[in-house]
Motif scaffolding. Structure first.
Motif, PDB file in Angstrom:
ATOM      1  N   VAL A  63      51.459  43.003  27.741  1.00 31.30           N
ATOM      2  CA  VAL A  63      50.287  42.673  28.548  1.00 31.30           C
ATOM      3  C   VAL A  63      49.062  43.192  27.808  1.00 31.30           C
ATOM      4  O   VAL A  63      49.046  44.342  27.372  1.00 31.30           O
ATOM      5  N   ALA A  64      48.056  42.332  27.661  1.00 32.56           N
ATOM      6  CA  ALA A  64      46.846  42.743  26.962  1.00 32.56           C
ATOM      7  C   ALA A  64      45.658  42.648  27.907  1.00 32.56           C
ATOM      8  O   ALA A  64      45.683  41.875  28.872  1.00 32.56           O
ATOM      9  N   SER A  65      44.640  43.452  27.617  1.00 32.93           N
ATOM     10  CA  SER A  65      43.451  43.436  28.462  1.00 32.93           C
ATOM     11  C   SER A  65      42.212  43.680  27.616  1.00 32.93           C
ATOM     12  O   SER A  65      42.259  44.423  26.632  1.00 32.93           O
ATOM     13  N   ALA A  66      41.107  43.041  28.000  1.00 26.90           N
ATOM     14  CA  ALA A  66      39.838  43.249  27.298  1.00 26.90           C
ATOM     15  C   ALA A  66      38.692  42.995  28.263  1.00 26.90           C
ATOM     16  O   ALA A  66      38.857  42.322  29.279  1.00 26.90           O
ATOM     17  N   VAL A  67      37.534  43.566  27.914  1.00 25.02           N
ATOM     18  CA  VAL A  67      36.325  43.418  28.726  1.00 25.02           C
ATOM     19  C   VAL A  67      35.367  42.485  27.988  1.00 25.02           C
ATOM     20  O   VAL A  67      35.192  42.608  26.777  1.00 25.02           O
ATOM     21  N   PHE A  68      34.759  41.553  28.707  1.00 24.57           N
ATOM     22  CA  PHE A  68      33.787  40.639  28.119  1.00 24.57           C
ATOM     23  C   PHE A  68      32.570  40.531  29.039  1.00 24.57           C
ATOM     24  O   PHE A  68      32.657  40.776  30.243  1.00 24.57           O
ATOM     25  N   GLU A  69      31.461  40.134  28.437  1.00 26.05           N
ATOM     26  CA  GLU A  69      30.296  39.791  29.244  1.00 26.05           C
ATOM     27  C   GLU A  69      29.539  38.675  28.550  1.00 26.05           C
ATOM     28  O   GLU A  69      29.284  38.751  27.346  1.00 26.05           O
ATOM     29  N   PHE A  70      29.200  37.659  29.318  1.00 31.56           N
ATOM     30  CA  PHE A  70      28.320  36.595  28.812  1.00 31.56           C
ATOM     31  C   PHE A  70      26.910  37.016  29.147  1.00 31.56           C
ATOM     32  O   PHE A  70      26.540  37.072  30.314  1.00 31.56           O
ATOM     33  N   TYR A  71      26.117  37.348  28.132  1.00 28.11           N
ATOM     34  CA  TYR A  71      24.822  37.978  28.377  1.00 28.11           C
ATOM     35  C   TYR A  71      23.686  37.015  28.092  1.00 28.11           C
ATOM     36  O   TYR A  71      23.517  36.542  26.956  1.00 28.11           O
ATOM     37  N   ASN A  72      22.929  36.694  29.123  1.00 28.29           N
ATOM     38  CA  ASN A  72      21.687  35.938  28.986  1.00 28.29           C
ATOM     39  C   ASN A  72      20.860  36.208  30.222  1.00 28.29           C
ATOM     40  O   ASN A  72      21.043  35.566  31.256  1.00 28.29           O
ATOM     41  N   PRO A  73      19.950  37.217  30.171  1.00 28.79           N
ATOM     42  CA  PRO A  73      19.227  37.591  31.385  1.00 28.79           C
ATOM     43  C   PRO A  73      18.297  36.490  31.896  1.00 28.79           C
ATOM     44  O   PRO A  73      17.792  36.589  33.011  1.00 28.79           O
ATOM     45  N   GLY A  74      18.074  35.451  31.113  1.00 25.48           N
ATOM     46  CA  GLY A  74      17.197  34.371  31.561  1.00 25.48           C
ATOM     47  C   GLY A  74      17.859  33.381  32.486  1.00 25.48           C
ATOM     48  O   GLY A  74      17.187  32.515  33.038  1.00 25.48           O
ATOM     49  N   VAL A  75      19.161  33.464  32.665  1.00 25.83           N
ATOM     50  CA  VAL A  75      19.826  32.481  33.521  1.00 25.83           C
ATOM     51  C   VAL A  75      20.684  33.200  34.562  1.00 25.83           C
ATOM     52  O   VAL A  75      21.089  34.346  34.373  1.00 25.83           O
ATOM     53  N   SER A  76      20.901  32.550  35.675  1.00 22.95           N
ATOM     54  CA  SER A  76      21.922  33.014  36.606  1.00 22.95           C
ATOM     55  C   SER A  76      22.798  31.812  36.906  1.00 22.95           C
ATOM     56  O   SER A  76      22.499  31.002  37.765  1.00 22.95           O
ATOM     57  N   ASN A 145      26.112  37.567  32.914  1.00 24.23           N
ATOM     58  CA  ASN A 145      25.523  38.913  32.999  1.00 24.23           C
ATOM     59  C   ASN A 145      26.337  39.883  33.844  1.00 24.23           C
ATOM     60  O   ASN A 145      25.800  40.879  34.322  1.00 24.23           O
ATOM     61  N   VAL A 146      27.591  39.578  34.064  1.00 21.06           N
ATOM     62  CA  VAL A 146      28.467  40.501  34.774  1.00 21.06           C
ATOM     63  C   VAL A 146      29.677  40.760  33.873  1.00 21.06           C
ATOM     64  O   VAL A 146      30.342  39.819  33.460  1.00 21.06           O
ATOM     65  N   PRO A 147      29.937  42.032  33.531  1.00 18.94           N
ATOM     66  CA  PRO A 147      31.125  42.302  32.724  1.00 18.94           C
ATOM     67  C   PRO A 147      32.392  42.068  33.547  1.00 18.94           C
ATOM     68  O   PRO A 147      32.426  42.372  34.738  1.00 18.94           O
TER      69      PRO A 147
END
Lengths: 186, 149
Positions: A63-76, A145-147
């Protein structure tokens, strides 16, 4: 018979008009719609970055796990996530890789709840308009914008995890960004 | 003569019909485009992002992860504090990364973030407000870490 001649002219004019309009609505409008969707996806991709955490693998249960975040504060907006594992020797061509099938995986939001599931059954395009995948997939949707945490089954420690961020715009799915992560040096 | 003028009339009508209907159709089909225009005027945030990362590597602040039985993260400023936001801290529980913070934290001076005791001897990742992810092994600090971006 001037009346009959005029009648045929009316019919011809109407038929020609219908022909032109149906051509436009069937060919030109979808083409323009696709081009505009593609442009929006390119805009989003060029103003966004992806934050990537290290991949942790539990070698016993694979089982593998990782943290990601798509970061662009100009959009929601919401992005849809596809992950799959590949051998680490293929990392240099990670942008060209497409999965044969998706692994079993779960996406968790920071609150601990599962991300919502969406079904994709139309083609997924890359930013140049090429079809990457065409099939039916059940995938997870996360807000920008949410990890978030991904848990993937069936990964060994010599593999890397590839992540795609898909965006639905104008009726088309685009892969706006992709990245990968591997096991950090100990 | 009468026949010819009606031909011209129909041609004019045809041209008018297509000239009005085609743009109308295009406008109707593509109005949804405009709602995206405002939200996509992106700014190159990646510059701010790499500035923040560089500042952390230069020790402003220095982030130290003390992984004892009551683990905590210590942020220490040695020069003029530059505010950073911590969006989330995750620890690896052996199979999955677990989030620990209820709310993001704004930091503008020396600060300590206490982590749950399950994080003892586990690696953590810190997600900053600028979208950087910092990976810390137990009892290391950001001046020593290898980072992924």
């Amino acid at each position: 018979m001037p009346a009959l001649g005029e009648f045929f002219l009316v019919v011809a004019a109407v038929l020609l008009g219908i022909l032109v309009i149906s051509y436009i609505s069937a060919v030109l409008v979808p083409q323009e719609n696709f081009a505009m969707s593609q442009q929006r996806a390119i805009n989003l991709a060029s103003s966004s970055t992806i934050a990537v955490g290290p991949l942790m693998v539990d070698p016993v249960n694979r089982v593998a796990s990782a943290v990601f975040e798509f970061y662009n504060p100009g959009v929601s907006t919401n992005l849809t996530v596809i992950v799959f594992q590949v051998n680490s020797s293929l990392v240099s061509s990670v942008g060209q890789l497409v999965p044969n099938s998706l692994p079993a995986y779960i996406v968790y939001l920071p609150s601990g709840s599962n991300a919502s599931v969406v079904k994709i059954d139309t083609p997924i395009y890359d930013l140049s308009g090429r079809v990457l995948l065409n099939g039916t997939y059940k995938v997870y949707t996360v807000p920008a914008n949410v990890p978030f945490t991904v848990k993937v089954y069936g990964v060994s420690s010599n593999q890397v995890l590839v992540i795609w961020f898909l965006w639905y715009t104008g009726g088309y799915w685009f892969r706006v960004s992709y990245s990968f992560t591997g096991v950090p040096p100990s | 003569m009468k026949g010819l003028s009606s031909v011209i009339l129909f041609l004019v009508l045809l041209v008018m019909l297509t000239a009005i209907l085609i743009p109308a159709l295009e406008v109707i089909q593509s109005t949804s485009v405009f709602q995206y225009q405002g939200e996509l005027t992106g700014f190159p945030y990646s510059q701010l992002q790499s500035q923040e990362l560089r500042r952390i590597f230069l020790g402003n602040p220095q982030i130290y992860y003390n992984s004892s039985t009551s683990p905590y993260i210590e942020l220490i400023y040695k020069s003029t504090p530059y505010p950073i936001n911590i969006t989330q801290v995750f620890y690896y529980n052996g199979s999955v990364w677990k989030a620990t913070l209820q709310l993001p934290i704004g930091i503008w001076g020396n600060y300590t973030i206490f982590l749950p005791s399950e994080a003892f001897n586990r690696p953590i990742v810190i997600v900053t407000g600028m979208g950087n992810i910092l990976y810390l092994k137990p009892n290391t600090s950001t001046t020593l870490i290898s980072y992924v971006k």
